[in-house]
Each structure stands twice: as structure tokens, then as C-alpha cells.
Design a protein around this motif. Sequence first.
Motif, PDB file in Angstrom:
ATOM      1  N   VAL A 139       0.841  -1.205   0.000  1.00  0.00           N
ATOM      2  CA  VAL A 139       0.000   0.000   0.000  1.00  0.00           C
ATOM      3  C   VAL A 139       0.870   1.247   0.000  1.00  0.00           C
ATOM      4  N   VAL A 166      -2.418   0.596  -4.465  1.00  0.00           N
ATOM      5  CA  VAL A 166      -2.258  -0.814  -4.097  1.00  0.00           C
ATOM      6  C   VAL A 166      -1.540  -1.587  -5.193  1.00  0.00           C
ATOM      7  N   MET A 196      -5.886  -0.091   5.340  1.00  0.00           N
ATOM      8  CA  MET A 196      -4.877   0.414   4.415  1.00  0.00           C
ATOM      9  C   MET A 196      -3.736   1.102   5.165  1.00  0.00           C
ATOM     10  N   LYS A 200       0.040  -0.333   5.267  1.00  0.00           N
ATOM     11  CA  LYS A 200       1.085   0.571   4.783  1.00  0.00           C
ATOM     12  C   LYS A 200       2.146   0.816   5.853  1.00  0.00           C
TER      13      LYS A 200
END
Length: 416
Positions: A139, A166, A196, A200
Motif C-alpha cells: 500500500v 495498491v 490500508m 502501509k
Amino acid sequence: MADMNHAVAVRLSEADFQALSLPQKTQYLKTRSGKEKMDLILADSDARRLAASLESQEFFWLIKEVGEVDAVELLRLASAQQCVFILDMELWDGWTFSADRACHWLTYFMEGGEPRVHELLKHLDFELLQLLLSREITVGGGIGDQGNDEERLADYDHTFDGVFMVSFKNPQHSQLIGSFLSMLIKLDNPLYTALMEGVKGDIDLELEEQCQRFRTGRLQDLGFPPLEEALSIYARVHPDHFQLEGGKELVSAGEGGHLIPVAADEGTLFARALNRAGSEIVYQELNYLVNSALVAEGEAFHEPESMLAVMHRVCGYLNIALEKVAAGDEEAAARILVEEELRRLFQLGYSIVLQLKFAGRDVESEDYATAKLLAGLKTKRPRYYRGLDEDGIDGYREFRDTADVQRVAEFIQAHH
């Protein structure tokens, strides 16, 4: 725990079954198995409610009996709790999480559509979702993040919201994960955003361990021990020095119901003694011991044949132990089952079989049958070569009694 003395109910017609109350239907279903059981549920006027009335363990075993492919319709009726139990059983081999298995089951659940996924999301651990996505995607971007030069130049595969970028790590799962993320952003945007950011940031290096702890807690509530405790049932004892201790506290060994129908091999000393003892507490203890053996094997949960083999192993070891300490006396054997921890008896039976493995270590032979017998003994849990049975089948089974042990011991001695 399945009541081994429970009489099989008279088979009802579909119309007679439909006339029963929900509790009566649920009870009757416990006497049925496989496709017959599934067909009764699917044909019911309130199939979803009836399916949800099954214990999670009972539902899981039914799926395994019928087969996942043939049970797709039934899976669509599963409650969120039943789905979580399936994932707890299926996604782990010991301490190791399997993203492949997770994607396998996610496919089934997504076939139920957005309402099914939305309900399931409310019951899944955030950490489990993050763990799966961390294995499947990379991500970039994010809220308030304009991105640095490296990110702007990065070759990301897709963005679902114009905020997070992504890339898919596993091409074979990319379509599934992409469909899931599209559904997720629509059903629960805050959850999507949190996941997300979590993937990440990669902020939790102990994510897998965390998920395992949550899973272990849920399974303990259903009568499944932690992995360390489960593995301890395979502690070795010296058969010649084994002594009965007695003094077992007659307390419930597990309240969560049974996973597979546990039954001793008919006609064995263990089966007769179990029936004579007639103790529900002993049945519960046996169920907990079988659950322990299943947890110790890990991947045994994935195949019904493997699960049944584990159950037969437990009953076989207990029978071997009883034949040694009760010398064939059924009344004495029943008393031992009530007074002695089944775990200790299991360890005795296991250790007796393990002696055969040690005895065969130095035996070498080019003879086919001998080589097959030795190969069975060298497996992680020694298995009996069926070529020694009267029917002479070329395969393996679990050890059932001291006659099996004696037969193998004599064979090894003859080829030493």
C-alpha cells in the motif's frame, strides 16, 4: 460430547421433519449425518435459522463430511460465528497462518454476496484482516500524504479510492483480493481506511502471534487446548514403570460440544469399559483428549479422513493401555477409566507403540512388506501396516490393540 449410548432416532420423512419445532429439528439432526443432514437443512422453510442452530463444531464437521464443493449452498447459510470457527480451524498449521487457505475460504464467503460479507466483517478480528492483506498487497499513498518522489514513480497496480495505491503481491489472488477491497470500501469505508493505513505502516511486527492468541482464546472456550498443552499429550512414559495413580477429579473437561463423532472401535476392551462406566464426565474427557490430539496435528483439521484417523489413534492408544493395566478385565478397565486421567493412559499406549519404532530403527530390508512396515513405524506418529492383517491390504491404519503391537514386535524380531 456425543452420547455413545444415544439410540439412533427413527428416520423421519421430510414432511414429518418440517412439522417439528426448531429444538426438535436440531436434536433430530444430531442423529443424521452427511448429505441427508444437509438436504434436510436446505429443504427447511427456515433453512438459515435451522443452520444457525447447529453448534459451530457440528456445522464444520458437516461441511467436511459433505465436502466443501458440494456444501456451497449450506455455506451460504452459515452464521458469522460458524464462519469464524471455520476460519479458526482452517487458516492455521500450528502457529503458522496460511494466506492461501484464507483466500480459499474468502472465495466461498464472498459468493454469499455483500450482506454476508458485511455481517462477517463485524465478527472478524481487525488483526486477522490486516494480516491477510499484509500478505497480499503493498500500500502507498494515504490520507494527507502527498507522496514523495519515490511513491509517485512507484508502479502500483490500482487505486480504489484515489487516496491509497495498491500493488498485488500474489497474481493468483489479485482478482479475489481486488473484489474484496472493492466490496470493503463500499460496506465499511472507515474499516477500509484503517486497514490500508495498517498495512502501509506495518506497525505490528507481532501480528501473526496476536491473531493466534485471539484464536486460541476462542477455541479454549469451545474445549480446544492451546498448542503447547495439546502437544504435551505425546509425552513419553516408561511402560514397564507405569503405575496407576487414581484420584482423578470428576470435573467437566470441556463445555464446547464435540467436533467429530467420537466413538471407540466396537468390541474393544476400551469400548466395552467405556459403555460399562457410563460416565458423561469420562465422555467429555475423551472428547477433550481427541480435541487435544487434533490441535497437536494442526493440519488434520483440513481433511475429514485425517480427523477420523486421529480419533481412531486416541481410542487405539487408550485400548492398548487398558489391555496392559487391566489385563482384559472389563470391570477393572471401567473403574480405571473413571479413576485415572485418560491423558496418562494415552501416554502409556503411545509409549508402547513408540517402542516398536525404536526397535525397528536398525532393521533394513529389501523385502517389500518389511520395508512398508518399517516405513509406517518411522512416521511422526507410528502407523500399523495392514499387510499383517488377514485381508493383507497394502496400506496403513492406526494401532488398535496389543495384538497389533505383538504382531509387529514379532515381525521386527524375525527380521533383526
